[in-house]
Design an enzyme around this catalytic site. Structure first.
Site, PDB file in Angstrom:
ATOM      1  N   GLY A 221       0.800  -1.216   0.000  1.00 40.19           N
ATOM      2  CA  GLY A 221       0.000   0.000   0.000  1.00 40.19           C
ATOM      3  C   GLY A 221       0.832   1.264   0.000  1.00 40.19           C
TER       4      GLY A 221
ATOM      5  CB  THR B 142       0.978   4.002   4.624  1.00 42.94           C
ATOM      6  OG1 THR B 142      -0.270   4.659   4.376  1.00 42.94           O
ATOM      7  CG2 THR B 142       1.614   4.631   5.855  1.00 42.94           C
TER       8      THR B 142
ATOM      9  CE  LYS C 265      -3.399  -5.611   5.992  1.00 44.66           C
ATOM     10  NZ  LYS C 265      -2.786  -4.491   5.238  1.00 44.66           N
ATOM     11  N   GLY C 266      -7.042  -4.793   2.015  1.00 47.05           N
ATOM     12  CA  GLY C 266      -7.323  -5.389   0.715  1.00 47.05           C
ATOM     13  C   GLY C 266      -7.747  -4.399  -0.341  1.00 47.05           C
ATOM     14  N   GLY C 267      -7.679  -3.084  -0.013  1.00 43.00           N
ATOM     15  CA  GLY C 267      -7.979  -2.087  -1.032  1.00 43.00           C
ATOM     16  C   GLY C 267      -7.031  -2.210  -2.216  1.00 43.00           C
TER      17      GLY C 267
ATOM     18  CD  GLU D 212      -2.019  -6.474   2.532  1.00 39.50           C
ATOM     19  OE1 GLU D 212      -1.547  -5.433   2.042  1.00 39.50           O
ATOM     20  OE2 GLU D 212      -3.241  -6.593   2.796  1.00 39.50           O
TER      21      GLU D 212
ATOM     22  CE  LYS E 110      -6.937   5.425   4.260  1.00 41.76           C
ATOM     23  NZ  LYS E 110      -5.761   4.665   3.818  1.00 41.76           N
TER      24      LYS E 110
END
Length: 273
Positions: A35, A37, A115-117, A124, A142
């Site tokens: 991701g 970040t 999670k998983g966008g 993960e 978030k």
């Protein structure tokens, strides 16, 4: 500074703070999440490497194609989960990953996460499950009390392409009561919607659906607010053809959030306070 730049700086601050606390020369195996970040976590790892503050034998376990490229570009050693060497001479077994640092799409008060966008939640979760500690990093958008209140794109659910329409129909027939899977919260609603709404995720700049690193499709399953993340995770996982669910229940020990004013918030699960 534009709002977009402020958000990126918030991500960078959270990532740097988490890496500085949890990654030093004693860490032998590090899980590297996926991701936007996590890009900043990799940036900080490069700085620590150049300063000689990382273990010279550090192995990094990627959770996606993206994170493997970040590891390689940083000049660090990448290793797949099943390729990790034996580290415990007494037992002959590999103990675990010391710490995994990963992003999140939404984190609730107990550090349950969506999670998983980015479509990488299967790997993960495998890496997180093999870790002594899972540390989440994100910007303050978030940070939530209840999952599903800020992230409104649905729960990412990786499914077999062989029968994705059938899986979609079965998911949309789920009922919200926790008692459907024998939860201790037998009479409470696990999620807000009367029935879920599932959408096949479509690719951008490519005709057709998103295909994961594992060759599967993703259904984004809207359920409204998620009152019992573990119940929802288990309900979805019970549907045949579901490979993995983008709810991480009770896995994270710590979450770092960067705020727009430059401050950083570090949270543990509320129940531990």
């Amino acid at each position: 500074m534009s709002s977009a730049n402020i958000i990126e700086q918030a991500k960078r601050s959270a990532a740097f703070a988490a890496v500085d606390k949890h990654v030093d020369s004693t860490v032998r195996v590090l899980g590297v999440g996926s991701g936007s970040t996590v890009v900043y976590a990799a940036e900080r790892l490069v700085q620590l490497k150049n300063e000689g503050k990382l273990n010279p034998d550090l192995l990094c376990v990627p959770t996606s194609f993206q994170s493997k490229q970040l590891i390689v570009d940083a000049g660090l050693r990448a290793a797949d989960l099943d390729d990790l060497p034996v580290l415990d001479p007494e037992s002959g077994d590999f103990a675990s990953i010391d710490v995994t640092i990963d992003g999140a799409d939404e984190v609730d008060s107990e550090l349950n996460a969506i999670k998983g966008g980015g479509g990488a939640h299967l790997r993960e979760k495998l890496v997180a499950n093999a870790s002594r500690k899972l540390v989440l990093i994100a910007d303050s958008r978030k940070n939530s009390e209840t999952l599903g209140t800020k992230w409104d794109k649905g729960i990412p659910v990786e499914v077999s392409p062989l029968a994705w329409r059938t899986i979609k129909r079965q998911l949309e027939r789920m009922v919200p009561l926790s008692r459907a899977h024998g939860s201790a919260k037998a009479q409470s609603a696990a999620f807000g919607f009367e029935h879920p709404q599932a959408v096949l995720r479509q690719a951008v700049r490519k005709a057709g659906p998103v295909v994961t690193d594992n060759g599967n499709f993703i259904l984004d399953v809207g359920v409204g607010s998620i009152y019992d993340p573990l119940a929802v995770e288990q309900l979805i996982k019970m549907v045949p053809g579901v490979v993995e669910v983008g709810i991480f229940s009770g896995m994270a020990m710590e979450a770092w959030f960067g705020n727009e004013d430059g401050s950083i918030v570090c949270r543990e699960p509320q129940s531990l306070k």
